[in-house]
Design a protein around this motif. Structure first.
Motif, PDB file in Angstrom:
ATOM      1  N   HIS A 166       0.850  -1.187   0.000  1.00  0.00           N
ATOM      2  CA  HIS A 166       0.000   0.000   0.000  1.00  0.00           C
ATOM      3  C   HIS A 166       0.887   1.240   0.000  1.00  0.00           C
ATOM      4  CE1 HIS A 166      -2.999  -2.896   1.240  1.00  0.00           C
ATOM      5  NE2 HIS A 166      -3.923  -1.994   0.963  1.00  0.00           N
ATOM      6  N   THR A 167       0.350   2.326  -0.561  1.00  0.00           N
ATOM      7  CA  THR A 167       1.113   3.571  -0.611  1.00  0.00           C
ATOM      8  C   THR A 167       0.557   4.575   0.374  1.00  0.00           C
ATOM      9  OG1 THR A 167      -0.282   4.482  -2.341  1.00  0.00           O
ATOM     10  CG2 THR A 167       1.686   3.284  -3.041  1.00  0.00           C
ATOM     11  N   GLY A 168       1.374   5.562   0.683  1.00  0.00           N
ATOM     12  CA  GLY A 168       0.960   6.631   1.576  1.00  0.00           C
ATOM     13  C   GLY A 168       2.023   7.710   1.580  1.00  0.00           C
ATOM     14  N   HIS A 169       2.000   8.552   2.615  1.00  0.00           N
ATOM     15  CA  HIS A 169       2.971   9.621   2.734  1.00  0.00           C
ATOM     16  C   HIS A 169       3.799   9.465   3.991  1.00  0.00           C
ATOM     17  CE1 HIS A 169       0.180  11.771  -0.051  1.00  0.00           C
ATOM     18  NE2 HIS A 169       1.342  12.136  -0.564  1.00  0.00           N
ATOM     19  N   GLN A 170       5.080   9.768   3.858  1.00  0.00           N
ATOM     20  CA  GLN A 170       5.959   9.894   5.010  1.00  0.00           C
ATOM     21  C   GLN A 170       5.973  11.378   5.340  1.00  0.00           C
ATOM     22  OE1 GLN A 170       9.716   8.059   4.408  1.00  0.00           O
ATOM     23  NE2 GLN A 170      10.699   9.159   6.059  1.00  0.00           N
ATOM     24  N   ILE A 171       5.556  11.744   6.539  1.00  0.00           N
ATOM     25  CA  ILE A 171       5.425  13.147   6.894  1.00  0.00           C
ATOM     26  C   ILE A 171       6.539  13.522   7.866  1.00  0.00           C
ATOM     27  CG2 ILE A 171       3.907  14.908   7.840  1.00  0.00           C
ATOM     28  CD1 ILE A 171       1.566  13.113   7.076  1.00  0.00           C
TER      29      ILE A 171
END
Length: 65
Positions: free
Chosen positions: A13-18
């Motif tokens: 799954h993809t997402g954001h590293q914040i």
């Protein structure tokens, strides 16, 4: 090597590293895939890529060597 469970179909799954400054960059989460020997219902033994969630839940039966 594909990171897909052959039992349940879990995949990356993809997402954001914040960061601390709220900058966002893309990242991936991968399922914990293990290549194990599985005993199939018809008695055959086969190597499969299975996630640890399916192994813990008892969805597959490990083959004894």
């Amino acid at each position: 090597m594909s990171k897909v469970c052959e039992i349940c179909g879990r995949r990356p799954h993809t997402g954001h590293q914040i960061s601390h400054s709220a900058k966002r960059s893309g990242r991936w989460w991968y399922p914990n895939i293990q290549r194990i020997r599985v005993k199939l219902p018809n008695g055959q033994v086969r190597r499969m890529k299975v996630c640890t969630r399916c192994i813990k839940a008892g969805k597959v039966q490990k083959a004894v060597s």
